[in-house]
Motif scaffolding. Sequence first.
Motif, mmCIF file in Angstrom:
data_model
loop_
_atom_site.group_PDB
_atom_site.id
_atom_site.type_symbol
_atom_site.label_atom_id
_atom_site.label_comp_id
_atom_site.label_asym_id
_atom_site.label_seq_id
_atom_site.Cartn_x
_atom_site.Cartn_y
_atom_site.Cartn_z
ATOM 1 N N ASP A 120 0.786 -1.112 0.136
ATOM 2 C CA ASP A 120 0.098 0.189 -0.120
ATOM 3 C C ASP A 120 1.047 1.120 -0.117
ATOM 4 O OD1 ASP A 120 -1.816 2.224 0.684
ATOM 5 O OD2 ASP A 120 -2.840 1.143 1.982
ATOM 6 N N ILE A 121 0.842 1.992 -0.929
ATOM 7 C CA ILE A 121 1.950 3.278 -1.240
ATOM 8 C C ILE A 121 1.561 4.233 -0.254
ATOM 9 C CG2 ILE A 121 0.097 4.546 -2.750
ATOM 10 C CD1 ILE A 121 3.001 5.492 -3.906
ATOM 11 N N TRP A 122 0.482 4.004 0.507
ATOM 12 C CA TRP A 122 0.060 5.202 1.498
ATOM 13 C C TRP A 122 0.755 4.880 2.910
ATOM 14 C CZ3 TRP A 122 -1.664 9.350 -1.038
ATOM 15 C CH2 TRP A 122 -2.500 9.006 -1.940
ATOM 16 N N ARG A 123 0.929 3.528 2.962
ATOM 17 C CA ARG A 123 1.606 3.025 4.104
ATOM 18 C C ARG A 123 3.099 2.688 3.890
ATOM 19 N NH1 ARG A 123 -1.031 -1.749 4.701
ATOM 20 N NH2 ARG A 123 0.954 -2.758 3.714
ATOM 21 N N ASP A 124 3.394 2.082 2.902
ATOM 22 C CA ASP A 124 4.770 1.594 2.453
ATOM 23 C C ASP A 124 5.723 2.366 1.673
ATOM 24 O OD1 ASP A 124 3.807 -0.977 3.887
ATOM 25 O OD2 ASP A 124 2.867 -1.520 2.206
ATOM 26 N N GLY A 125 5.165 3.372 1.042
ATOM 27 C CA GLY A 125 6.064 4.090 0.032
ATOM 28 C C GLY A 125 6.754 3.234 -0.922
ATOM 29 N N CYS A 126 7.877 3.697 -1.396
ATOM 30 C CA CYS A 126 8.588 3.224 -2.874
ATOM 31 C C CYS A 126 9.962 3.012 -2.441
ATOM 32 C CB CYS A 126 8.082 4.171 -4.019
ATOM 33 S SG CYS A 126 6.542 4.416 -4.255
ATOM 34 N N GLU A 127 10.426 1.953 -2.803
ATOM 35 C CA GLU A 127 11.861 1.481 -2.890
ATOM 36 C C GLU A 127 12.526 2.152 -3.647
ATOM 37 O OE1 GLU A 127 12.723 -3.008 -2.481
ATOM 38 O OE2 GLU A 127 10.873 -2.804 -3.740
ATOM 39 N N GLU A 128 13.685 2.960 -2.987
ATOM 40 C CA GLU A 128 14.598 3.996 -3.690
ATOM 41 C C GLU A 128 13.643 5.018 -4.200
ATOM 42 O OE1 GLU A 128 17.228 2.210 -6.611
ATOM 43 O OE2 GLU A 128 17.457 0.553 -5.448
ATOM 44 N N GLY A 129 12.399 5.295 -3.565
ATOM 45 C CA GLY A 129 11.703 6.404 -4.030
ATOM 46 C C GLY A 129 11.383 7.156 -2.679
ATOM 47 N N GLU A 130 10.119 7.639 -2.964
ATOM 48 C CA GLU A 130 9.751 8.611 -1.645
ATOM 49 C C GLU A 130 8.659 7.829 -0.565
ATOM 50 O OE1 GLU A 130 9.098 13.129 -2.350
ATOM 51 O OE2 GLU A 130 7.817 12.003 -3.691
ATOM 52 N N ALA A 166 -1.644 19.536 -10.716
ATOM 53 C CA ALA A 166 -0.504 18.453 -10.260
ATOM 54 C C ALA A 166 -1.060 16.860 -10.900
ATOM 55 C CB ALA A 166 -0.425 18.350 -8.722
ATOM 56 N N HIS A 167 -0.995 16.151 -9.953
ATOM 57 C CA HIS A 167 -1.186 14.612 -10.606
ATOM 58 C C HIS A 167 -2.020 13.893 -9.520
ATOM 59 C CE1 HIS A 167 2.228 15.621 -12.854
ATOM 60 N NE2 HIS A 167 2.731 16.254 -11.997
ATOM 61 N N GLY A 168 -2.387 12.589 -10.046
ATOM 62 C CA GLY A 168 -3.261 11.609 -9.387
ATOM 63 C C GLY A 168 -2.753 11.472 -7.788
ATOM 64 N N HIS A 169 -1.541 10.825 -7.506
ATOM 65 C CA HIS A 169 -1.273 10.540 -6.117
ATOM 66 C C HIS A 169 -0.860 11.826 -5.338
ATOM 67 C CE1 HIS A 169 -0.502 6.243 -6.661
ATOM 68 N NE2 HIS A 169 -1.252 6.247 -5.609
ATOM 69 N N SER A 170 -0.259 12.881 -5.910
ATOM 70 C CA SER A 170 0.114 13.986 -5.142
ATOM 71 C C SER A 170 -0.897 14.791 -4.933
ATOM 72 C CB SER A 170 1.185 14.844 -6.213
ATOM 73 O OG SER A 170 0.650 15.345 -7.187
ATOM 74 N N LEU A 171 -2.033 14.968 -5.707
ATOM 75 C CA LEU A 171 -3.425 15.978 -5.079
ATOM 76 C C LEU A 171 -4.013 14.949 -4.282
ATOM 77 C CD1 LEU A 171 -4.576 17.085 -8.613
ATOM 78 C CD2 LEU A 171 -3.279 18.463 -6.600
ATOM 79 N N ARG A 172 -4.068 13.643 -4.315
ATOM 80 C CA ARG A 172 -4.811 12.933 -3.200
ATOM 81 C C ARG A 172 -4.316 13.004 -1.880
ATOM 82 N NH1 ARG A 172 -5.840 7.222 -5.745
ATOM 83 N NH2 ARG A 172 -4.148 7.656 -7.122
ATOM 84 N N ALA A 173 -2.649 12.702 -2.017
ATOM 85 C CA ALA A 173 -2.013 13.068 -0.844
ATOM 86 C C ALA A 173 -2.138 14.332 -0.285
ATOM 87 C CB ALA A 173 -0.427 12.720 -1.198
ATOM 88 N N MET A 183 -0.819 9.811 6.023
ATOM 89 C CA MET A 183 -1.222 9.304 4.584
ATOM 90 C C MET A 183 -1.794 7.942 4.701
ATOM 91 S SD MET A 183 0.183 11.124 2.105
ATOM 92 C CE MET A 183 1.070 12.539 1.922
ATOM 93 N N GLU A 184 -1.308 7.185 5.675
ATOM 94 C CA GLU A 184 -2.050 5.906 5.658
ATOM 95 C C GLU A 184 -3.676 5.816 6.054
ATOM 96 O OE1 GLU A 184 -0.206 6.432 9.665
ATOM 97 O OE2 GLU A 184 0.256 7.019 7.806
ATOM 98 N N PHE A 185 -4.129 7.120 6.203
ATOM 99 C CA PHE A 185 -5.622 7.180 6.604
ATOM 100 C C PHE A 185 -6.583 6.472 5.458
ATOM 101 C CE2 PHE A 185 -9.751 9.234 6.910
ATOM 102 C CZ PHE A 185 -9.993 9.015 8.315
ATOM 103 N N PRO A 186 -7.345 5.613 5.623
ATOM 104 C CA PRO A 186 -8.041 5.035 4.615
ATOM 105 C C PRO A 186 -9.132 5.915 3.986
ATOM 106 C CG PRO A 186 -8.840 4.110 6.796
ATOM 107 C CD PRO A 186 -7.631 5.381 6.860
ATOM 108 N N LEU A 187 -8.724 6.825 3.374
ATOM 109 C CA LEU A 187 -9.599 7.716 2.587
ATOM 110 C C LEU A 187 -9.542 7.594 1.279
ATOM 111 C CD1 LEU A 187 -11.487 10.436 3.058
ATOM 112 C CD2 LEU A 187 -9.548 11.945 2.591
ATOM 113 N N SER A 188 -10.728 7.017 0.582
ATOM 114 C CA SER A 188 -11.035 6.580 -0.888
ATOM 115 C C SER A 188 -11.261 7.799 -1.617
ATOM 116 C CB SER A 188 -11.742 5.588 -0.829
ATOM 117 O OG SER A 188 -11.766 5.025 -2.187
ATOM 118 N N MET A 189 -10.468 8.255 -2.614
ATOM 119 C CA MET A 189 -10.614 9.304 -3.476
ATOM 120 C C MET A 189 -10.412 8.880 -4.777
ATOM 121 S SD MET A 189 -8.478 12.019 -1.180
ATOM 122 C CE MET A 189 -7.188 11.082 -0.844
#
Length: 221
Positions: A120-130, A166-173, A183-189
């Motif tokens: 889950d990107i909101w909880r786990d983030g990205c390897e070698e990324g943010e 901006a973009h899909g993930h950044s705007l939802r974040a 970030m890990e709050f389960p808000l579906s958008m």
Amino acid sequence: MPDKDAGTPQKGKYTGTTDIPLLEDGVKQVQASGRLLVGHGRLIDPAKLAHVFISPRQRAKQTFELAFSENDQKELQDAGKVTTTPKLGEWGYGLYEGMVTKEIRALRKEHGLDKESEWDIWRDGCEEGEMPDQVTERLDSLIEEIHGFQKDAMHGEKNADVLLVAHGHSLRAFVKRWLKYPMEFPLSMMLEPGGVGVLSYQHHNLDEPAVLVGIGFPTES
């Protein structure tokens, strides 16, 4: 206003740093939104904008240029009201750039991750990324800037609308952080290409951020 990566050649893939333009369908959707919602006396009125923040990706710049008339763009830029900022860039996907969710989850399992639950990107983030805390930090900094434009305009003392492109993930974040949720709050958008969402405050109070779930359109005076 999102460019939304569904309008790009990488549909369905995580495209954060990849600098790609909108597809023809994305262009048409943004143009349609611009005709309906952007302009004097409309929902996004250039005369009421205190500032416009745009992601550094070309597809975000393209979205701004498609939605606004050349004259309105020039007036905003000449007034110093347009800023391109990395704070609004898409989530840095690191190793997952250009992949789809299924591929990412398979890769993470190869790396010995997610043994108890799926990625889950909101909880786990990205390897070698943010990671979520890194995205939180840059968006919180942007929210502070926005508060600077609006803190003295809670009762309409001046025009203080702020537009984000901006973009899909950044705007939802951004929505999560605007509402002060982790970030890990389960808000579906959901976001559509060229779509417009509205955030505001309850009780004219900077400390009571809110989502405007029902938009009242401007009326003729």
